[in-house]
Design a protein around this motif. Structure first.
Motif, PDB file in Angstrom:
ATOM      1  N   LYS A 100      69.131  57.514  18.348  1.00 25.58           N
ATOM      2  CA  LYS A 100      69.339  58.657  19.343  1.00 25.58           C
ATOM      3  C   LYS A 100      69.047  58.178  20.903  1.00 25.58           C
ATOM      4  N   HIS A 101      67.957  57.095  21.116  1.00 29.97           N
ATOM      5  CA  HIS A 101      67.671  56.783  22.482  1.00 29.97           C
ATOM      6  C   HIS A 101      68.872  55.889  23.058  1.00 29.97           C
ATOM      7  N   GLN A 102      69.650  55.404  22.188  1.00 32.50           N
ATOM      8  CA  GLN A 102      70.680  54.363  22.692  1.00 32.50           C
ATOM      9  C   GLN A 102      72.107  55.269  23.069  1.00 32.50           C
ATOM     10  N   GLY A 103      72.197  56.330  22.682  1.00 32.06           N
ATOM     11  CA  GLY A 103      73.590  56.995  22.886  1.00 32.06           C
ATOM     12  C   GLY A 103      73.569  57.973  24.082  1.00 32.06           C
ATOM     13  N   ILE A 104      72.707  57.966  24.720  1.00 33.67           N
ATOM     14  CA  ILE A 104      72.644  59.019  25.907  1.00 33.67           C
ATOM     15  C   ILE A 104      73.234  58.463  27.107  1.00 33.67           C
ATOM     16  N   THR A 105      73.898  59.264  27.815  1.00 35.04           N
ATOM     17  CA  THR A 105      74.503  59.059  29.201  1.00 35.04           C
ATOM     18  C   THR A 105      73.792  59.995  30.193  1.00 35.04           C
ATOM     19  N   TYR A 106      73.727  59.568  31.514  1.00 37.50           N
ATOM     20  CA  TYR A 106      73.108  60.170  32.378  1.00 37.50           C
ATOM     21  C   TYR A 106      74.230  60.611  33.748  1.00 37.50           C
ATOM     22  N   PHE A 107      74.381  61.880  33.802  1.00 35.67           N
ATOM     23  CA  PHE A 107      75.637  62.461  34.573  1.00 35.67           C
ATOM     24  C   PHE A 107      74.951  63.137  35.748  1.00 35.67           C
ATOM     25  N   LEU A 108      75.918  63.305  36.686  1.00 34.23           N
ATOM     26  CA  LEU A 108      75.912  64.132  37.954  1.00 34.23           C
ATOM     27  C   LEU A 108      76.908  65.167  37.532  1.00 34.23           C
ATOM     28  N   VAL A 109      76.727  66.546  37.813  1.00 36.83           N
ATOM     29  CA  VAL A 109      77.618  67.585  37.344  1.00 36.83           C
ATOM     30  C   VAL A 109      77.697  68.496  38.519  1.00 36.83           C
ATOM     31  N   ASP A 110      78.551  68.792  39.000  1.00 33.61           N
ATOM     32  CA  ASP A 110      78.879  70.008  39.985  1.00 33.61           C
ATOM     33  C   ASP A 110      78.720  71.326  39.325  1.00 33.61           C
ATOM     34  N   MET A 111      77.613  72.207  39.613  1.00 32.20           N
ATOM     35  CA  MET A 111      77.305  73.484  38.982  1.00 32.20           C
ATOM     36  C   MET A 111      78.529  74.527  38.991  1.00 32.20           C
ATOM     37  N   ARG A 112      79.428  74.139  39.922  1.00 31.77           N
ATOM     38  CA  ARG A 112      80.357  75.270  40.036  1.00 31.77           C
ATOM     39  C   ARG A 112      81.588  74.936  39.246  1.00 31.77           C
ATOM     40  N   SER A 113      81.340  73.970  38.380  1.00 35.02           N
ATOM     41  CA  SER A 113      82.422  73.448  37.382  1.00 35.02           C
ATOM     42  C   SER A 113      82.976  74.463  36.396  1.00 35.02           C
ATOM     43  N   PRO A 114      84.359  74.558  36.143  1.00 33.58           N
ATOM     44  CA  PRO A 114      84.472  75.796  35.037  1.00 33.58           C
ATOM     45  C   PRO A 114      84.100  75.174  33.726  1.00 33.58           C
ATOM     46  N   GLY A 115      83.683  76.192  33.032  1.00 34.68           N
ATOM     47  CA  GLY A 115      83.020  75.916  31.690  1.00 34.68           C
ATOM     48  C   GLY A 115      81.347  76.078  31.830  1.00 34.68           C
ATOM     49  N   ILE A 116      80.783  76.226  32.995  1.00 31.38           N
ATOM     50  CA  ILE A 116      79.337  76.454  33.001  1.00 31.38           C
ATOM     51  C   ILE A 116      79.037  77.815  33.230  1.00 31.38           C
ATOM     52  N   GLU A 117      78.198  78.501  32.322  1.00 31.62           N
ATOM     53  CA  GLU A 117      77.569  79.608  32.277  1.00 31.62           C
ATOM     54  C   GLU A 117      75.936  79.730  32.441  1.00 31.62           C
ATOM     55  N   VAL A 118      75.485  80.278  33.078  1.00 34.36           N
ATOM     56  CA  VAL A 118      73.881  80.416  33.361  1.00 34.36           C
ATOM     57  C   VAL A 118      73.466  81.719  33.188  1.00 34.36           C
ATOM     58  N   ARG A 119      72.298  81.744  32.312  1.00 39.22           N
ATOM     59  CA  ARG A 119      71.656  83.250  31.822  1.00 39.22           C
ATOM     60  C   ARG A 119      70.365  82.967  32.169  1.00 39.22           C
ATOM     61  N   PRO A 120      69.843  84.019  32.744  1.00 42.72           N
ATOM     62  CA  PRO A 120      68.265  83.970  33.137  1.00 42.72           C
ATOM     63  C   PRO A 120      67.739  84.157  32.092  1.00 42.72           C
ATOM     64  N   LEU A 121      66.159  83.648  31.629  1.00 45.29           N
ATOM     65  CA  LEU A 121      65.137  84.144  30.689  1.00 45.29           C
ATOM     66  C   LEU A 121      64.156  84.726  31.553  1.00 45.29           C
ATOM     67  N   ARG A 122      63.706  85.714  31.052  1.00 43.06           N
ATOM     68  CA  ARG A 122      62.625  86.242  31.606  1.00 43.06           C
ATOM     69  C   ARG A 122      61.064  85.793  31.079  1.00 43.06           C
ATOM     70  N   GLN A 123      60.227  85.555  31.827  1.00 39.90           N
ATOM     71  CA  GLN A 123      58.774  84.873  31.225  1.00 39.90           C
ATOM     72  C   GLN A 123      57.695  85.881  31.349  1.00 39.90           C
ATOM     73  N   MET A 124      56.828  85.393  30.623  1.00 41.25           N
ATOM     74  CA  MET A 124      55.545  86.347  30.407  1.00 41.25           C
ATOM     75  C   MET A 124      55.031  86.673  32.031  1.00 41.25           C
ATOM     76  N   ASN A 125      55.049  86.272  33.129  1.00 40.50           N
ATOM     77  CA  ASN A 125      54.722  86.320  34.320  1.00 40.50           C
ATOM     78  C   ASN A 125      55.967  87.433  35.116  1.00 40.50           C
ATOM     79  N   GLY A 126      56.724  87.856  34.538  1.00 39.28           N
ATOM     80  CA  GLY A 126      57.666  88.839  34.881  1.00 39.28           C
ATOM     81  C   GLY A 126      59.042  88.062  35.497  1.00 39.28           C
ATOM     82  N   SER A 127      58.992  86.696  35.889  1.00 41.89           N
ATOM     83  CA  SER A 127      59.863  86.212  36.702  1.00 41.89           C
ATOM     84  C   SER A 127      61.151  85.798  35.928  1.00 41.89           C
ATOM     85  N   TYR A 128      62.226  85.233  36.462  1.00 43.45           N
ATOM     86  CA  TYR A 128      63.226  84.783  36.037  1.00 43.45           C
ATOM     87  C   TYR A 128      63.718  83.439  36.307  1.00 43.45           C
TER      88      TYR A 128
END
Length: 421
Positions: A198-226
């Motif tokens: 598992k430690h040998q097959g990982i690659t480190y990328f830089l990715v544009d967050m505006r790329s097609p196929g990326i969806e962001v969903r907020p998570l509400r925390q116990m302090n009320g924030s997202y």
């Protein structure tokens, strides 16, 4: 001047304090601990407040850049001021006193920047370090996954090379991602080879967050924030030149980022005892011996962290990169955050039961008590830090890893069988 300043640092502190006095006032109060938008009632309200926070941070970073104070300890070859780690620490202290911060930009400045300077290509550094220093880009990190838990190396997000297009196609899910809603770019870990351990097959990328196929969903925390989000990647295409380091060699690169993150968390938070003393005075409890004892305990943690920070910066000045010592600082920062907030609520007395505008300081200490729990998880859990301290500092035997040499494909197949009823 600080008692530990050398004559050179004292002169630098005076210069920094003068410049901040002239430039910081109109930016004072920017993005300090995110408390000004922790009470947003909806994810949309939080996102709008976070965007305002980003705009404020970018404006302040641009002012720093124009004044020659961006990247105080970054080498001049990478666009920085070329100063020492000690000078960077002094400027951070003076910035805290001036009530200014670049909060949403810290992932980029403190984690991405050092990683690219050490592992990035010339083209990657040219493309990203300048915008970081001038306040033009916000970064997030796509590391943690729902099924990986504290074992980051067990990540399952897959990246497959499309050789004809010269692109990697990435599919998977990430979670607990700070600032994903407002980020321009992200650092991403993905599995590129399932037939090696598992430690040998990982690659480190830089990715544009505006790329097609990326969806962001907020998570509400116990302090009320997202503040945190889950991020879904559905056949996201990343150009092959956005790999940092070697393909399948991402684990080596990520150590640099994680060490920088722990140093960042361990060096953050400022002094707590001073704020507690001010609270005690305002509540008329500064003469209470039990209150004074609790403030003294927090002051002790403040001082320990300050001296550990000095020791780490001295090591960096000798060319030693942040290592497991950052785990000690991170543990203590989490402990201090909890103890300081708990002490504050004890000082507030019955008013501690209030929240928001009804509470002293608009409920700042109540928010810090709830938020402090996240410090025990983010950047590696307390138990991960304790393992690092035990094995890499104290020299205790490494814990047994029965899956260390097992190809990742076999681990996931075994997991699927175990999950069946």
């Amino acid at each position: 001047m600080d008692a530990t300043d050398t004559p050179e640092l004292a002169a630098f502190r005076a210069e920094a304090r003068t410049w901040l006095a002239e430039n910081a006032p109109e930016h004072a109060g920017t993005v300090k601990h995110r408390l000004h938008f922790e009470h947003a009632d909806t994810a949309r309200e939080y996102e709008e407040a976070e965007l305002a926070s980003v705009r404020a941070a970018k404006a302040w970073q641009a002012r720093l850049h124009a004044g020659g104070w961006a990247g105080v300890s970054w080498p001049a070859a990478f666009g920085g001021r070329g100063g020492t780690p000690g000078q960077e620490a002094v400027f951070a202290e003076e910035s805290d006193r001036a009530d200014v911060s670049v909060g949403p930009l810290l992932i980029g400045l403190k984690m991405v920047g050092p990683t690219l300077m050490r592992h990035g290509t010339t083209a990657q550094c040219a493309a990203h370090l300048g915008p970081l220093l001038s306040g033009q880009s916000v970064w997030c990190q796509l590391y943690s996954e729902p099924e990986a838990g504290s074992d980051l190396a067990a990540l399952r997000t897959r990246a497959v090379l499309d050789e004809a297009a010269g692109e990697w196609v990435v599919t998977g899910q990430k979670v607990w991602t700070s600032s994903a809603q407002v980020a321009d770019w992200a650092i991403l870990l993905a599995r590129t080879d399932v037939d090696v351990p598992k430690h040998q097959g990982i690659t480190y990328f830089l990715v544009d967050m505006r790329s097609p196929g990326i969806e962001v969903r907020p998570l509400r925390q116990m302090n009320g924030s997202y503040h945190f989000n889950e991020v879904f990647l559905d056949a996201v295409r990343i150009p092959a030149d956005q790999v940092v380091g070697e393909v399948n060699g991402g684990w080596k690169v990520v150590h640099t980022t994680l060490a920088a993150e722990r140093a960042m968390i361990g060096g953050g938070g400022g002094e707590k005892a001073r704020a507690l003393l001010a609270l005690a005075v305002s509540r008329g409890r500064d003469g209470d011996p039990l209150v004074r004892q609790r403030i003294a305990e927090v002051f002790t943690l403040d001082e320990i962290l300050r001296f550990l920070g000095l020791k780490m910066r001295a090591a960096i000045a000798r060319g030693v990169q942040p290592g497991p010592e950052g785990s000690i600082m991170k543990l203590l920062v989490a402990r201090r955050a909890h103890e300081a907030a708990a002490a504050a609520l004890a000082i507030e007395g019955e008013a501690a039961l209030l929240a928001g505008a009804d509470a002293p300081d608009d409920g700042a200490w109540q928010q810090q008590l709830l938020s402090a729990q996240g410090l025990r998880i983010g950047g590696g859990t307390d138990f991960i830090q304790l393992n690092a301290i035990a094995e890499r500092i104290l020299g205790l035997p490494r814990r047994r890893q029965p899956d260390k040499d097992t190809p990742f494909r076999e681990l996931t197949a075994r997991g699927r069988k175990e999950d069946r009823p």
